[in-house]
Design an enzyme around this catalytic site. Structure first.
Site, short mmCIF file in Angstrom:
data_model
loop_
_atom_site.label_atom_id
_atom_site.label_comp_id
_atom_site.label_asym_id
_atom_site.label_seq_id
_atom_site.Cartn_x
_atom_site.Cartn_y
_atom_site.Cartn_z
N ASP A 117 15.23 18.78 46.84
CA ASP A 117 14.04 19.88 46.63
C ASP A 117 13.59 20.06 45.44
O ASP A 117 13.29 19.21 45.25
CB ASP A 117 15.25 21.53 46.44
CG ASP A 117 15.91 21.23 46.41
OD1 ASP A 117 16.04 20.92 44.90
OD2 ASP A 117 16.68 21.90 46.90
N ASP B 24 11.71 23.00 42.70
CA ASP B 24 11.70 23.81 41.74
C ASP B 24 10.81 24.37 41.02
O ASP B 24 10.55 23.10 40.03
CB ASP B 24 12.71 24.26 40.76
CG ASP B 24 14.03 24.75 42.35
OD1 ASP B 24 13.87 24.87 43.19
OD2 ASP B 24 15.81 24.58 42.12
N ASP C 200 21.42 26.65 32.81
CA ASP C 200 22.46 25.88 32.47
C ASP C 200 23.46 24.83 31.57
O ASP C 200 24.03 24.71 30.46
CB ASP C 200 23.61 25.99 33.57
CG ASP C 200 22.56 25.46 34.72
OD1 ASP C 200 22.76 24.81 34.52
OD2 ASP C 200 23.13 25.61 36.72
#
Length: 453
Positions: A56, A58, A132
């Site tokens: 996917d 983002d 992160d």
């Protein structure tokens, strides 16, 4: 502090904007035309740098969620802790996030440091410190095609290093789910955690108990269905995280012990990984049925020692095992019913299959050849029969069931693409059939009440 920005030209990093999906490019272009900054970010950039096809895409921007929503016809704002926008296309969903702000007093935290509300927006210079891992903090600029790197993420990708951005213990306490993501990325990417990123997990893993069972369930499905489920479970076990997802299961996973639950769990995970690799649908119920099958057997034996029939013992054991699972994970009711169906059909399929070597159980017979008894035909019409047969055949690979039993039922299973293959999210409660009446519980050592007149 202001991070140092490194801009890497397209001819150096090797990613073309044409490598993005058509929908991702459309979203980026529309934001850019609207006067906003627009970047592809995260795992899609990481995967393209590694020569992989992203699952996917983002997007991150300086536009606020309401501004993003106004640019697209089919867009919805979701999230409470931090609002993001889902731009929906017929065959794809693009997640658009506004740059997160720095660690200001507007961010709400629990006593232990976990962020509980985070609708604070900022700039790209602040956003990078809220991500992160360094390998997920690379920004592909739609305007210039340049790769923007603040944290030496490109170097970490090339060296196979998984490094937490910032002070690891503080970042894990902000969001304990990051520890699960660390295990998933290490397994899926084949990266190794840096010593400080791994050491902090031992100090913070108990904070996973503060995460809601609903969120832990969602994260667990990602862990198991990410294409590297087998290696992820082993990594979770190595890091001491498995027990926070599956109560009581960690002690039964011993890869070198032939009596361990791992004997069945491993092929279940491998079968799932194979289906993900082939881009075939995956039923989460099948995974959970396999994870807890041996535990179910132990509970069932305990009930049978109390003079409960085998079928009733199976139902009671299923209640207990799903209750154990619910201590950590909120398994949706619709999913629990499928797990029950897979489990309760196992003894029925074994009982009503012809004995090995008997007429009608020859491997040479074609599918559909020979007559079924009324009992056998009723089983083929049961909800989730195909999934139960697949599970039965997986058990036959571990010698729990004779291979001929699998062969018999496989001949009478529906073709792929039947209802058993429909994604769980698309099903309605009515799809699960009537619930079987469960026997009344009784205290260990007691005897069933007489039902005679």
């Amino acid at each position: 502090m202001t991070p140092i920005q490194t801009r890497i030209p397209a001819e150096t990093h090797g990613i073309s904007l044409n490598d993005l999906s058509d929908n991702a490019r459309f979203v980026l272009e529309r934001l850019h035309e609207g006067g906003f900054e627009a970047y592809a970010v995260g795992g899609c950039v990481r995967d393209l740098l590694r020569g992989r096809s992203p699952k996917d895409f983002d997007v991150v921007t300086d536009a606020r969620p309401e501004q993003v929503k106004r640019l697209f016809k089919r867009a919805r704002i979701i999230g409470r802790r931090f609002k993001i926008v889902h731009v929906v296309f017929r065959d794809e969903l693009i997640e658009v996030t506004t740059f997160r702000g720095g660690d200001t007093g507007e961010i709400k935290r629990a006593d232990g440091g976990m962020i509980t509300r985070d609708n604070v927006f900022g700039s790209i210079h602040e956003d990078v410190w809220r991500r992160d891992f360094s390998c997920n903090a690379l920004y592909l600029d739609f305007a210039s095609g340049e790769l923007i790197d603040y944290v030496e993420g490109l170097t970490d990708i090339h060296s196979g290093r998984l490094r937490v951005i910032g002070e690891p213990e503080a970042r894990y306490r902000e969001d304990p789910v990051r520890m699960l993501r660390a295990a998933r990325f290490a397994a899926k990417l084949g990266f190794h955690l840096t010593p400080d990123s791994e050491k902090a997990i031992a100090h913070c893993r108990e904070t996973l108990a503060d995460i809601s069972p609903a969120r832990l369930f969602d994260e667990t499905v990602k862990l198991l269905q990410g294409g590297a489920g087998r290696q992820t479970v082993l990594e979770l076990r190595r890091l001491g995280l498995l027990e926070y997802l599956f109560d009581g299961l960690a002690t039964w996973i011993e890869p070198n012990d032939p009596a361990s639950d791992w004997v069945l769990i491993e092929p279940v995970l491998e079968a799932t990984d194979e289906r993900v690799a082939k881009e075939l649908p995956v039923n989460p119920a099948f995974l959970f049925a396999g994870l807890f099958w041996r535990m179910l057997g132990r509970h069932r034996v305990q009930w049978m020692h109390q003079r409960v029939s085998g079928d009733d013992a199976m139902v009671l054991a299923a209640d207990e095992v799903l209750a154990v699972a619910a201590r950590r994970l909120m398994i949706p009711r619709r999913l629990a019913e499928i797990i029950r169906a897979i489990w309760t059909l196992q003894p029925e399929l074994e009982r009503h299959a012809p004995a090995p070597g008997a007429p009608g159980n020859s491997q040479g017979k074609e599918k559909g050849e020979g007559k079924l008894t009324d009992e056998q035909r009723a089983l083929t019409e049961a909800p989730w029969f195909r999934a139960a047969v697949d599970f039965l055949c997986l058990r036959s690979r571990t010698s729990e069931v004779d291979e001929s039993v699998c062969t018999f039922w496989r001949r009478h299973a529906p073709e792929r693409g039947s209802r058993d293959e429909v994604p769980i999210e698309a099903l309605q409660p009515s799809d699960f059939g009537k619930k079987r009446r469960r026997p009344r519980r009784r205290k260990p050592g007691g005897r069933p009440k007489s039902t005679g007149s």
